[in-house]
Enzyme design. Structure first.
Site, mmCIF file in Angstrom:
data_model
loop_
_atom_site.group_PDB
_atom_site.id
_atom_site.type_symbol
_atom_site.label_atom_id
_atom_site.label_comp_id
_atom_site.label_asym_id
_atom_site.label_seq_id
_atom_site.Cartn_x
_atom_site.Cartn_y
_atom_site.Cartn_z
ATOM 1 N N ALA A 175 40.339 1.889 -14.145
ATOM 2 C CA ALA A 175 41.221 1.563 -15.169
ATOM 3 C C ALA A 175 41.895 2.835 -15.512
ATOM 4 O O ALA A 175 43.173 2.494 -15.983
ATOM 5 C CB ALA A 175 40.189 1.175 -16.317
ATOM 6 N N ASP A 176 41.353 3.961 -15.815
ATOM 7 C CA ASP A 176 42.065 5.178 -16.029
ATOM 8 C C ASP A 176 43.483 5.406 -14.919
ATOM 9 O O ASP A 176 44.490 5.727 -15.405
ATOM 10 C CB ASP A 176 41.458 6.281 -15.913
ATOM 11 C CG ASP A 176 40.542 6.459 -17.416
ATOM 12 O OD1 ASP A 176 41.380 6.740 -18.353
ATOM 13 O OD2 ASP A 176 39.347 6.669 -17.259
ATOM 14 N N VAL A 177 43.044 5.268 -13.697
ATOM 15 C CA VAL A 177 43.826 5.499 -12.522
ATOM 16 C C VAL A 177 44.972 4.595 -12.609
ATOM 17 O O VAL A 177 46.184 5.025 -12.460
ATOM 18 C CB VAL A 177 43.282 5.465 -11.287
ATOM 19 C CG1 VAL A 177 44.497 5.448 -10.202
ATOM 20 C CG2 VAL A 177 42.214 6.524 -11.137
#
Length: 396
Positions: A175-177
């Site tokens: 999700a962050d990436v």
């Protein structure tokens, strides 16, 4: 040759992973990235270890592997934005930059006068990218953003894992990436718009939104057909396209069309499957997935991994091994593609750290690894003198 973003200066007030990952990508392409951190403590991910950087003296440095994964090609400035002087210094620095990126909760920067509306009044050409868990609108806007929460609430976990097992997150903070990748892309588009019009703008990007977009075909399967399923390593629309157990391990078989399936059946001596109306076409194989996979599983457990992969490669049937991380980073493919790099790092054992390279290969303006991930506040005096003509911050 200068990178494509040479001359672009980014003020990075973000922490955790999405923002730093976005600015690392932009930094690799030539942008100058100034990382604003809390004095003493710095980016939260500095402490997200072990492992930490092995020190020359046998100990450990304060920087974690997690921090190193997203912070090269940056300079670190330690400024306390909670003080009036610190906030003013950051405002002035923003005026010397093309982009500001941050990941505070909606409304979190207003008290410092560093939110988009405040900065837009001072610098109308500024591109301001806000990364948050759920965006600046909607009933969840107030909620904090965490990768696990975004994966859970976006639907990714509902379709990941074994059919009878518990919902499963992806093995990295995807999700962050993905949010970082969307942010980097959006920032470049906003810079092109500014180049054409002179106008800056606000980019509102959320972990949950970008992870929902990552549903792609599985999400569209639901929207068009009401299909909602968890298939483990199987593909929702292609059969066979999954992991199989062989005599000495596991392999991937990814027969993406009828021709590849026919050749695969020839490899394992089951040409009869191609003539079976249940398996002759992909829609038929999808309908009769359970029966087909059971038959294939019986055949493949008799094969040795290397022999099967060699035959598949010779017959142009997609598939391959499931590599360990050691096998990945020791491979000739990773070496040829420069996906494992070494950068000098003061105080580290051997004077260097190994990092993952940038996957983008430009023919004319290749990415550059100019600066290792910075130590907290290492460039404070240097950057303040360069941008503002002052080397120190006079505290209140």
């Amino acid at each position: 040759m200068p990178g494509p973003l040479d001359g672009i200066r980014i003020l990075d007030m973000s922490r955790i992973l999405a923002g730093p990952f976005a600015t690392q990508l932009l930094g690799d392409m030539g942008a100058e990235v100034i990382k604003v951190e809390r004095p003493g403590r710095g980016d939260d991910t500095r402490a997200w270890g072990p492992p930490f950087v092995p020190g020359e003296d046998g100990g450990e440095l304060p920087e974690s592997a997690y921090y190193l994964s997203a912070n090269r090609n940056k300079r670190s400035v330690a400024v306390d934005m909670s003080s009036a002087k610190g906030a003013e210094v950051i405002r002035q620095m923003a005026g010397e930059c093309d982009v500001v990126i941050e990941n505070f909760k909606p409304g979190g920067l207003e008290k410092y006068g560093l939110d988009h509306d405040s900065l837009r009044g001072l610098y109308p050409g500024l591109v301001h990218c806000s990364i948050s868990g759920f965006g600046h609108t909607g009933p969840n806007a107030h909620r904090p953003g965490y990768d696990l929460l975004a994966q859970a609430m976006s639907g990714i976990m509902a379709i990941t894992g074994e059919p009878e097992g518990e919902p499963m997150k992806v093995g990295v903070g995807v999700a962050d990436v993905m949010c970082g990748m969307y942010a980097a892309n959006a920032i470049q588009a906003a810079l092109i718009h500014r180049m054409k019009t002179g106008e800056g703008q606000h980019i509102d990007i959320a972990l949950a939104d970008t992870t929902t977009s990552w549903l792609v075909n599985a999400g569209t399967n639901y929207l068009l057909g009401g299909v909602e399923e968890r298939l483990g390593n199987q593909h929702p629309n292609i059969v066979p396209y999954q992991v199989f157990k062989v005599a000495d391990g596991h392999v991937i078989v990814a027969a993406g069309n009828d021709g590849q399936f026919e050749r695969f059946c020839g490899i394992i001596g089951r040409e009869d499957m191609v003539r079976d109306v249940r398996y002759a076409t992909n829609p038929a194989r999808l309908e009769h997935r359970e029966a087909l996979i059971a038959e294939l599983a019986e055949e493949l457990k008799l094969w040795l991994k290397a022999a099967l992969i060699a035959r598949m490669e010779a017959e142009n049937v997609p598939g391959g091994p499931i590599n360990t991380l050691k096998e990945v980073f020791d491979s000739e493919q990773v070496k040829a593609r420069e996906m494992r790099i070494a950068m000098e790092f003061p105080g580290a054992r051997g004077g260097k750290v190994d990092l993952i390279g940038n996957p983008v290969k430009f023919s004319g303006t290749p990415v550059e690894y100019r600066r290792p991930p910075p130590q907290c506040g290492a460039h404070t005096d240097e950057v303040l003198q360069e941008l503002l003509g002052q080397a120190r911050i006079e505290e209140d």
